[in-house]
Design an enzyme around this catalytic site. Structure first.
Site, PDB file in Angstrom:
ATOM      1  N   LYS A  74       4.421  15.531  -6.968  1.00 33.70           N
ATOM      2  CA  LYS A  74       5.687  14.815  -6.801  1.00 33.70           C
ATOM      3  C   LYS A  74       5.854  14.472  -5.346  1.00 33.70           C
ATOM      4  O   LYS A  74       5.602  15.305  -4.474  1.00 33.70           O
ATOM      5  CB  LYS A  74       6.862  15.716  -7.263  1.00 33.70           C
ATOM      6  N   LYS A  98       8.438  22.066  -0.647  1.00 33.24           N
ATOM      7  CA  LYS A  98       9.822  21.685  -0.962  1.00 33.24           C
ATOM      8  C   LYS A  98      10.126  21.911  -2.445  1.00 33.24           C
ATOM      9  O   LYS A  98      11.151  22.468  -2.807  1.00 33.24           O
ATOM     10  CB  LYS A  98       9.987  20.204  -0.613  1.00 33.24           C
ATOM     11  N   LYS A 110       2.088  12.773  -1.966  1.00 33.78           N
ATOM     12  CA  LYS A 110       2.755  11.754  -1.142  1.00 33.78           C
ATOM     13  C   LYS A 110       1.860  10.538  -1.055  1.00 33.78           C
ATOM     14  O   LYS A 110       0.638  10.642  -1.165  1.00 33.78           O
ATOM     15  CB  LYS A 110       2.994  12.297   0.277  1.00 33.78           C
ATOM     16  N   THR A 194      19.650  12.617  -1.257  1.00 33.11           N
ATOM     17  CA  THR A 194      19.092  13.282  -0.067  1.00 33.11           C
ATOM     18  C   THR A 194      20.225  13.635   0.897  1.00 33.11           C
ATOM     19  O   THR A 194      20.317  14.774   1.389  1.00 33.11           O
ATOM     20  CB  THR A 194      18.039  12.390   0.609  1.00 33.11           C
ATOM     21  N   ASN A 225      19.278   5.228   4.332  1.00 34.95           N
ATOM     22  CA  ASN A 225      19.907   5.794   3.134  1.00 34.95           C
ATOM     23  C   ASN A 225      20.436   7.220   3.369  1.00 34.95           C
ATOM     24  O   ASN A 225      21.623   7.487   3.200  1.00 34.95           O
ATOM     25  CB  ASN A 225      18.869   5.753   1.984  1.00 34.95           C
ATOM     26  N   SER A 362      15.436  13.452  -8.227  1.00 36.33           N
ATOM     27  CA  SER A 362      14.264  12.805  -8.825  1.00 36.33           C
ATOM     28  C   SER A 362      13.810  13.590 -10.056  1.00 36.33           C
ATOM     29  O   SER A 362      13.443  13.028 -11.080  1.00 36.33           O
ATOM     30  CB  SER A 362      13.093  12.759  -7.833  1.00 36.33           C
TER      31      SER A 362
HETATM   32  N1  GLU Z   1      10.588  11.021  -0.348  1.00 40.06           N
HETATM   33  C1  GLU Z   1      11.520  12.040  -0.661  1.00 40.06           C
HETATM   34  C2  GLU Z   1      11.123  13.358  -0.007  1.00 40.06           C
HETATM   35  O1  GLU Z   1      10.447  13.372   0.993  1.00 40.06           O
HETATM   36  C3  GLU Z   1      11.783  12.163  -2.152  1.00 40.06           C
HETATM   37  C4  GLU Z   1      10.598  12.539  -2.982  1.00 40.06           C
HETATM   38  C5  GLU Z   1      10.838  12.460  -4.468  1.00 40.06           C
HETATM   39  O2  GLU Z   1      11.965  12.159  -4.869  1.00 40.06           O
HETATM   40  O3  GLU Z   1       9.883  12.676  -5.207  1.00 40.06           O
HETATM   41  O4  GLU Z   1      11.519  14.402  -0.407  1.00 40.06           O
END
Ligand code: GLU
Length: 436
Positions: A74, A98, A110, A194, A225, A362
């Site tokens: 994810k 995370k 990522k 976020t 955002n 998400s």
């Molecule tokens: N890009 C965001 C992060 O760094 C969200 C990642 C997601 O929702 O999968 O956490």
């Protein structure tokens, strides 16, 4: 044109160092540690895009799946001119941690494309987004790896990507990607998630500090955002947002800003400084222009880096005067700067906790897509608040128990959970045991 000098620092190797501090408290098996030092898969692709001029330009993209022991990969996809492999690997590693901190049934991944999206037309952007998904389609999927937005990628881009994947697979597959527009299967509350997650962390911290919001000065670096949403929520609570900046520069006002109007002007004009210097509000609002560097060095109670990585380094760490830093960006400070600030007594709420609201909603979006049953905004926010509260408390408790900072507490929690999953498949001790 001469190229900028190559940065030799390996962001991924640096990121892994966080594991060392937490290792001893997490009781992580050395084999598990070894596993985490090597991403599961590193995918590099070339994406040819037909530009509006008629010519073809080839862009480079990456998808890194760091670890998928706790669930499918994810993590977001960023479009930025400075995207490189080491950075994407570091970002994927942070996603593994995370998701574990938040106890989501995911591993970490990522993606990124090295591009300046501001230089593309909307049609070029759509072709690039679809082209990237075309290249990585076989490696992602609702049970494999689920992308999402990140720096400079939007819900609309997620919608194009979902559509492209669905076409390629011949089946509408909303759960392949999160952060989609609501009519295409997005979740209510994802866009603000976020910022909202960071806000909940600040509220938890407020209780420990005994703060009165009216007396708390906040500076926010990055007004995209996440920066906008955390500003909006803090402002509504009475916090005093005295400085904000975007990539063009920042503005400072001792009395604080009226955030809803600032957000409106920023989103209409796309620039903060323009608002106060060139725009219609120029005479009405009295604000000092400051640079991004100056913003970071302001004497405030809370500093929120909400833009890119590595903005606090050994160059400026000793000039930072904030009491608390809330890392809304991923990796906004180098390890050395982190150590120095922690020693100085700065309270740092680390990225893998502070910005985890995004991936948490998400997850809710993915669950809703798979169930085909959608929740109200209220339900989403309620569940997010509970998750943030639980994660913050667990990290805080570990930091108290071991007398360590919040970052070490967060990595300890992550490593405990990842370690349990990795060792559940057996370790050397198990396989060396001949008894049967
Ligand atoms: N890009 C965001 C992060 O760094 C969200 C990642 C997601 O929702 O999968 O956490």
């Amino acid at each position: 044109m001469s190229k900028p000098p190559q940065v030799t620092r390996d962001v991924f190797e640096e990121a892994l160092k966080h594991l060392d501090d937490a290792m001893e408290y997490a009781g992580l098996h050395p084999e598990a540690l070894e596993r985490l030092k090597h991403p599961n898969a590193v995918i590099q692709v070339s994406i040819p895009v037909r530009m509006d001029s008629g010519e073809t330009k080839v862009f480079t993209g990456y998808r890194v799946q760091h670890d998928v022991t706790r669930g499918p990969g994810k993590g977001g996809i960023r479009f930025h001119p400075e995207v490189d492999l080491s950075e994407v690997k570091a970002l994927a590693f942070w996603m593994t941690c995370k998701c574990a901190v938040m106890n989501l049934p995911y591993g970490g991944a990522k993606g990124g494309v090295t591009v300046n999206p501001k230089e593309l037309s909307r049609m070029e952007l759509e072709r690039l987004s679809r082209g990237f998904i075309g290249r990585i389609a076989d490696f992602i999927g609702p049970d494999k790896d689920v992308p999402a937005p990140d720096v400079y990628t939007t819900p609309m881009i997620m919608g194009w990507m979902m559509d492209e994947y669905s076409k390629l697979k011949g089946a509408r597959t909303p759960a392949v990607i999160t952060g989609k527009p609501i009519p295409l299967g997005g979740s209510l509350g994802r866009n603000a998630a976020t910022g909202r997650g960071a806000y909940h962390c600040i509220k938890e911290h407020e209780l420990h500090r005994g703060w009165n919001p009216q007396e708390v000065r906040v500076a926010i670096q990055g007004f995209g955002n996440a920066g906008q949403h955390v500003a909006e929520l803090l402002d509504a609570d009475g916090y005093n947002i005295v400085a904000v900046s975007d990539s063009q520069g920042g503005i400072y006002r001792k009395e604080g800003f009226h955030i809803p109007s600032l957000i409106k002007v920023k989103n209409d004009s796309r620039q903060l400084q323009a608002v106060y210097c060139d725009g219609a509000l120029c005479e009405k609002v009295d604000a000092d222009q400051i640079s991004n560097e100056e913003l970071l060095e302001l004497e405030v109670d809370i500093l929120i880096p909400a833009a890119l990585g590595d903005v606090i380094t050994m160059e400026n760490a000793d000039k930072i005067r904030a009491a608390t830093i809330v890392e809304v960006a991923n990796g906004p400070m180098t390890n050395e700067a982190d150590k120095l600030l922690t020693q100085k007594g700065v309270y740092i709420i680390p990225d893998i906790l502070a910005n985890a609201g995004g991936v948490t909603v998400s997850y809710f979006e993915w669950v809703q897509n798979r169930a085909g049953f959608y929740w109200s905004e209220e339900e989403v926010y309620e569940k997010l608040e509970k998750r943030m509260h639980d994660a913050f408390q667990s990290v805080y408790n570990l930091s108290q128990e071991h007398d360590v900072d919040m970052r070490t507490g967060a990595y300890t929690l992550a490593l405990k959970r990842i370690g349990e999953a990795l060792t559940a498949q057996g370790t050397r001790e198990f396989f060396n045991h001949n008894g049967g």
